[in-house]
Enzyme design. Sequence first.
Site, PDB file in Angstrom:
ATOM      1  N   THR A  53       0.835  -1.206   0.000  1.00 40.31           N
ATOM      2  CA  THR A  53       0.000   0.000   0.000  1.00 40.31           C
ATOM      3  C   THR A  53       0.867   1.252   0.000  1.00 40.31           C
ATOM      4  O   THR A  53       0.588   2.222  -0.705  1.00 40.31           O
ATOM      5  CB  THR A  53      -0.955  -0.008   1.212  1.00 40.31           C
ATOM      6  OG1 THR A  53      -1.771  -1.173   1.137  1.00 40.31           O
ATOM      7  CG2 THR A  53      -1.829   1.234   1.243  1.00 40.31           C
ATOM      8  N   CYS A  54       1.935   1.216   0.777  1.00 39.11           N
ATOM      9  CA  CYS A  54       2.829   2.372   0.887  1.00 39.11           C
ATOM     10  C   CYS A  54       3.492   2.685  -0.456  1.00 39.11           C
ATOM     11  O   CYS A  54       3.616   3.849  -0.837  1.00 39.11           O
ATOM     12  CB  CYS A  54       3.899   2.095   1.941  1.00 39.11           C
ATOM     13  SG  CYS A  54       3.245   1.545   3.526  1.00 39.11           S
ATOM     14  N   SER A  55       3.911   1.651  -1.174  1.00 40.53           N
ATOM     15  CA  SER A  55       4.641   1.829  -2.430  1.00 40.53           C
ATOM     16  C   SER A  55       3.738   2.030  -3.631  1.00 40.53           C
ATOM     17  O   SER A  55       4.137   2.643  -4.620  1.00 40.53           O
ATOM     18  CB  SER A  55       5.526   0.604  -2.696  1.00 40.53           C
ATOM     19  OG  SER A  55       6.518   0.484  -1.707  1.00 40.53           O
TER      20      SER A  55
END
Length: 182
Positions: free
Chosen positions: A55-57
């Site tokens: 999700t972060c990337s």
Amino acid sequence: MKAGHRLPAITFRTRIRDEAVGGPNPFRWQDRTTDDYFKGKRVVLFSLPGAFTPTCSTYQLPGFEDNFETFRELGVDEIYCLSVNDSFVMNQWAKAQGIENVKVIPDGSGEFTRRMGMLVRKDNLGFGLRSWRYAAVVDDGAVEAWFEEPGLCDNHAEDPYGESSPETVLAYLRSEAAARAA
């Protein structure tokens, strides 16, 4: 954490590029404080569980990067991405993501995150101690607006995402700008 609270005073251990170092890894250690990042500026700070995670990337970091100019137009001086990862990991993640505008802050020991009240256990994923996902608009070191994902707890079975998204923070900034203009 909530609006009006001041950020904790922390020293972050960072690695910065310095061509004078030479060699294949021209970086040196440089301590940066909370004041170095936040004093006299209006910034967006967002924190996430880990560099290189899905999700972060895929969404959060690229979303803030892609909307950098819009954030600037709405009165934001800088955008910072913080994670409980060391400087080596944060720098390589920013490089791998092609990040040019968002600045990464390594909270390797988790001290800033702990003092923000956002340090959680993610042993269920093999991560250990990490940051809960949140975002904030910070003006001169004080929280102006706070965006925290629901369900703050250790070993959460899911990774909620939405409240701390760039779209949510932009909606707040647009609303705040419209209210000032009225």
